[in-house]
Structures are given as C-alpha cells and as structure tokens.
Design a protein around this motif. Structure first.
Motif, PDB file in Angstrom:
ATOM      1  N   ALA A  60       0.871  -1.178   0.000  1.00  0.00           N
ATOM      2  CA  ALA A  60       0.000   0.000   0.000  1.00  0.00           C
ATOM      3  C   ALA A  60       0.905   1.225   0.000  1.00  0.00           C
ATOM      4  CB  ALA A  60      -0.915   0.000   1.223  1.00  0.00           C
ATOM      5  N   ASP A  61       0.735   2.110  -0.989  1.00  0.00           N
ATOM      6  CA  ASP A  61       1.691   3.201  -1.104  1.00  0.00           C
ATOM      7  C   ASP A  61       1.105   4.366  -1.888  1.00  0.00           C
ATOM      8  OD1 ASP A  61       4.045   4.564  -0.736  1.00  0.00           O
ATOM      9  OD2 ASP A  61       5.264   3.239  -1.983  1.00  0.00           O
ATOM     10  N   VAL A  62       1.845   5.460  -1.859  1.00  0.00           N
ATOM     11  CA  VAL A  62       1.501   6.665  -2.609  1.00  0.00           C
ATOM     12  C   VAL A  62       2.523   6.838  -3.723  1.00  0.00           C
ATOM     13  CG1 VAL A  62       1.131   9.154  -2.507  1.00  0.00           C
ATOM     14  CG2 VAL A  62       0.558   7.725  -0.527  1.00  0.00           C
ATOM     15  N   ILE A  63       2.048   6.959  -4.960  1.00  0.00           N
ATOM     16  CA  ILE A  63       2.926   7.162  -6.101  1.00  0.00           C
ATOM     17  C   ILE A  63       2.380   8.325  -6.921  1.00  0.00           C
ATOM     18  CG2 ILE A  63       3.672   4.758  -6.161  1.00  0.00           C
ATOM     19  CD1 ILE A  63       1.735   4.267  -8.460  1.00  0.00           C
ATOM     20  N   GLY A  64       3.011   8.613  -8.045  1.00  0.00           N
ATOM     21  CA  GLY A  64       2.546   9.686  -8.902  1.00  0.00           C
ATOM     22  C   GLY A  64       1.710   9.168 -10.052  1.00  0.00           C
ATOM     23  N   ASP A  65       0.886  10.030 -10.610  1.00  0.00           N
ATOM     24  CA  ASP A  65       0.170   9.716 -11.844  1.00  0.00           C
ATOM     25  C   ASP A  65       1.084  10.136 -12.996  1.00  0.00           C
ATOM     26  OD1 ASP A  65      -1.692   9.020 -13.700  1.00  0.00           O
ATOM     27  OD2 ASP A  65      -3.005  10.745 -13.367  1.00  0.00           O
ATOM     28  N   THR A  87      -2.530   8.472  -5.363  1.00  0.00           N
ATOM     29  CA  THR A  87      -1.609   9.271  -6.159  1.00  0.00           C
ATOM     30  C   THR A  87      -1.497  10.676  -5.571  1.00  0.00           C
ATOM     31  OG1 THR A  87      -3.375   9.955  -7.693  1.00  0.00           O
ATOM     32  CG2 THR A  87      -2.092   7.988  -8.269  1.00  0.00           C
ATOM     33  N   HIS A  88      -0.345  11.293  -5.832  1.00  0.00           N
ATOM     34  CA  HIS A  88      -0.105  12.647  -5.345  1.00  0.00           C
ATOM     35  C   HIS A  88       0.587  13.441  -6.453  1.00  0.00           C
ATOM     36  CE1 HIS A  88       1.574  15.971  -2.941  1.00  0.00           C
ATOM     37  NE2 HIS A  88       0.526  15.739  -2.152  1.00  0.00           N
ATOM     38  N   VAL A 119      -3.031  11.394   3.635  1.00  0.00           N
ATOM     39  CA  VAL A 119      -3.458  10.277   2.794  1.00  0.00           C
ATOM     40  C   VAL A 119      -4.694   9.661   3.422  1.00  0.00           C
ATOM     41  CG1 VAL A 119      -2.820   8.019   1.875  1.00  0.00           C
ATOM     42  CG2 VAL A 119      -1.086   9.822   2.037  1.00  0.00           C
ATOM     43  N   ASP A 120      -5.705   9.416   2.615  1.00  0.00           N
ATOM     44  CA  ASP A 120      -6.925   8.776   3.106  1.00  0.00           C
ATOM     45  C   ASP A 120      -6.573   7.397   3.675  1.00  0.00           C
ATOM     46  OD1 ASP A 120      -9.410   7.549   3.496  1.00  0.00           O
ATOM     47  OD2 ASP A 120     -10.287   8.482   1.706  1.00  0.00           O
ATOM     48  N   PRO A 121      -6.878   7.135   4.951  1.00  0.00           N
ATOM     49  CA  PRO A 121      -6.495   5.862   5.568  1.00  0.00           C
ATOM     50  C   PRO A 121      -7.164   4.638   4.969  1.00  0.00           C
ATOM     51  CG  PRO A 121      -7.844   7.170   7.065  1.00  0.00           C
ATOM     52  CD  PRO A 121      -7.497   8.063   5.926  1.00  0.00           C
ATOM     53  N   VAL A 122      -8.156   4.837   4.088  1.00  0.00           N
ATOM     54  CA  VAL A 122      -8.730   3.683   3.404  1.00  0.00           C
ATOM     55  C   VAL A 122      -7.660   2.951   2.609  1.00  0.00           C
ATOM     56  CG1 VAL A 122      -9.394   4.872   1.265  1.00  0.00           C
ATOM     57  CG2 VAL A 122     -10.747   2.911   2.068  1.00  0.00           C
ATOM     58  N   LEU A 123      -6.569   3.643   2.276  1.00  0.00           N
ATOM     59  CA  LEU A 123      -5.476   3.036   1.525  1.00  0.00           C
ATOM     60  C   LEU A 123      -4.982   1.766   2.188  1.00  0.00           C
ATOM     61  CD1 LEU A 123      -3.296   3.265  -0.767  1.00  0.00           C
ATOM     62  CD2 LEU A 123      -1.914   4.572   0.872  1.00  0.00           C
ATOM     63  N   TRP A 124      -4.889   1.770   3.502  1.00  0.00           N
ATOM     64  CA  TRP A 124      -4.323   0.615   4.202  1.00  0.00           C
ATOM     65  C   TRP A 124      -5.303  -0.090   5.130  1.00  0.00           C
ATOM     66  CZ3 TRP A 124      -2.393   5.651   5.228  1.00  0.00           C
ATOM     67  CH2 TRP A 124      -2.863   6.232   6.412  1.00  0.00           C
TER      68      TRP A 124
END
Length: 295
Positions: A60-65, A87-88, A119-124
């Motif tokens: 579970a992570d944040v990446i770019g578009d 995405t950010h 980051v929306d915690p729904v991510l994890w």
C-alpha cells in the motif's frame, strides 16, 4: 485476499550509475557504464522478496500519476502482486545510486512527497485487518497508519535504515514495531537500549554489511551472525541487500523459526542480492534459500 505480509510505503524508481570510485573525482565529466533504471526502493524489495519466498505479500503506497507510477502499476499487475495506491501531484519517489566497483554506494534520494502529506487511511485499513504481519516503511505518510496497525491483530516490523539513534523522525516507527531493523552505519551507543526501553520491540536486528548482523532479543545477550560468502557469486552491487535480508528474516520468522534462524536466512538472502547488478533484479527464491541454509 488475506496477506501474510502487508508493506506500507516504499516503492520508487532507482537509477544506478556505475562510477569509477567513491568519492567521485573532482572532474567536470566522468565517463561511466550504461546507466540503468529499475523499480526499487525499500518497500518494493521487501514485498518482492517475500513473494519469491512463498508468502502472500502486498503493498500500500503513494505514487505519482506519471510514467514512473504507471510502470509500477503495470509491473505489479504482471507479477500478480496486490497493490493499493493513492496518487499525489508531487509524483513517484526516485533515487540515483552511485555504485563503485567494490559494490559500495551513495544514494541520492528524492522522496519528493511533502512533509505532513495527508493520505486517506482507506489506503491501508482494509488490508491491515487481513494481514498476519505489517512492515511499515519510514515514509512520513505511513506514520499515520501506525495507530491502525497497532489496533489490528498482527505483528509489526520496520526498517530504520541509517538512523543515528537521535533523529526524532524515526522514533514513532521504532516504538511501534515488534521487530526493528536498523543499520549500524550511523547508530550511536545506547540507541538499541532506547528502542527496548521506549517501545514494544521484542527484537532489534542491527545490520552491519560485510560484518554480518547483530541480533538483540529483549532480555538476552546480543548474538553476532557473521556475513557469508556464496561461492561463484561475488559482490557486484549492494543495492537492495538490506531489503532482501528483511524479506528472508520475516519469511523465516513467520514460519515459526527463531530470531537467530531468521537472521541466518536474512544473511544468505542479503549476500545473494549482492551478487547481481541492479536493485531487486535477482532476489533469492525459496528453493535456493533452503538449499543454502541446509548446506
């Protein structure tokens, strides 16, 4: 899908530049071998390493578009690895790793995500509740996941990398993990004592590169696990060796083996990773690890 290991944070793009030596000479132009780019970074190495060792592992992570982000998505789809992403606009993390002929390196890390990024915690959250174990990379956004991880019925680990024992940034992660991995490269005296006194850690694994690793178990004397040389597989690139160690350690420990047996497995996996160029291009598979453990 239930997961053996969920990794929160830590995928990105590595560009590897093979240089004649470190530190670099003071020249305007230095001719190098072909520059290569890989999907890498610490979280990816742990996920891929656990996967190759037979665990159900996801990220579970944040990446770019961006092009790098789409490369990551495509690769995880091809590998069949679960991937939850947000995405950010700042884009996908990157690093440039300067690699000397003896395998040592200097990493120029472009984390690019702003401090305090929400980051929306729904991510994890859904995955945390379905994971046996959660490995939290020291991304700043992952700090917000720690309360959810601690509330779940799972064990927790983190890798503090080159923490010096004082930097406040790392302390939340150190205090919340059952197993703490850390490099000895900058570690100050009494830092491991602080981890045990201030947190819930049952084991601290101090990784020392060519000197092997030191297994500190709460209430016990530390044990040195020496490095290994693998015949026919000399060191050519140390990128990803620590992540390979962590993956094999967790896989072995989650199989019910001791911290010391897990450290032996991690040592072999780390040495194997050093025998191939690039980051996470040739992590050890389960059959090979078992063969080397039992030789």
């Amino acid at each position: 899908m239930d997961l053996d290991v969920l990794v929160i944070g830590g995928v990105g793009i590595d560009t590897v530049v093979r240089v004649p030596g470190l530190p670099l000479p003071d020249w305007e132009t230095i001719h190098v071998e072909p520059v290569e780019t890989y999907i890498g970074h610490t979280g990816h190495g742990v996920v891929l390493g656990c996967h190759l060792l037979g665990l159900e592992a996801g990220l579970a992570d944040v990446i770019g578009d961006d092009a790098e982000g789409w490369w990551i998505r495509s690769t995880y789809e091809q590998l069949g690895l679960p991937l939850a992403i947000a995405t950010h606009p700042s884009g996908t993390r990157r690093s440039v790793n300067l690699l000397a002929p003896d395998g040592t390196r200097t990493s120029l890390y472009d984390g690019r995500h702003p401090a305090g990024m929400w980051v929306d915690p729904v991510l994890w959250r859904d995955w945390v509740d379905r994971a046996r174990h959660v490995h939290v990379s020291i991304m700043d956004f992952a700090r917000r996941a720690l309360p959810d991880v601690l509330a779940a019925d799972c064990t927790v680990s983190t890798d503090l990398h080159d923490w010096d024992g004082d930097n406040e940034y790392h302390r939340d992660f150190a205090q919340c993990a059952d197993i703490v991995f850390v490099s000895t490269s900058a570690l100050r005296e009494k830092a491991i004592d602080w981890i045990f006194a201030s947190g819930r850690a049952q084991a601290v694994i101090a990784m020392a590169g060519a000197d092997g690793s030191y297994v500190h178990v709460r209430g016990e004397d530390p044990v040195h696990v020496p490095a290994v040389d693998l015949p026919g597989r000399p060191v050519v690139d140390t990128n990803g060796a620590g992540d390979a160690y962590v993956a094999a350690f967790l896989t072995t420990w989650l199989d019910g083996r001791s911290y010391y047996e897990a450290a032996k497995a991690g040592t072999i996996a780390g040495a194997w990773a050093c025998g191939s160029p690039g980051t996470h291009t040739d992590l050890i598979p389960a059959e090979q690890l078992m063969l080397l453990i039992n030789r």
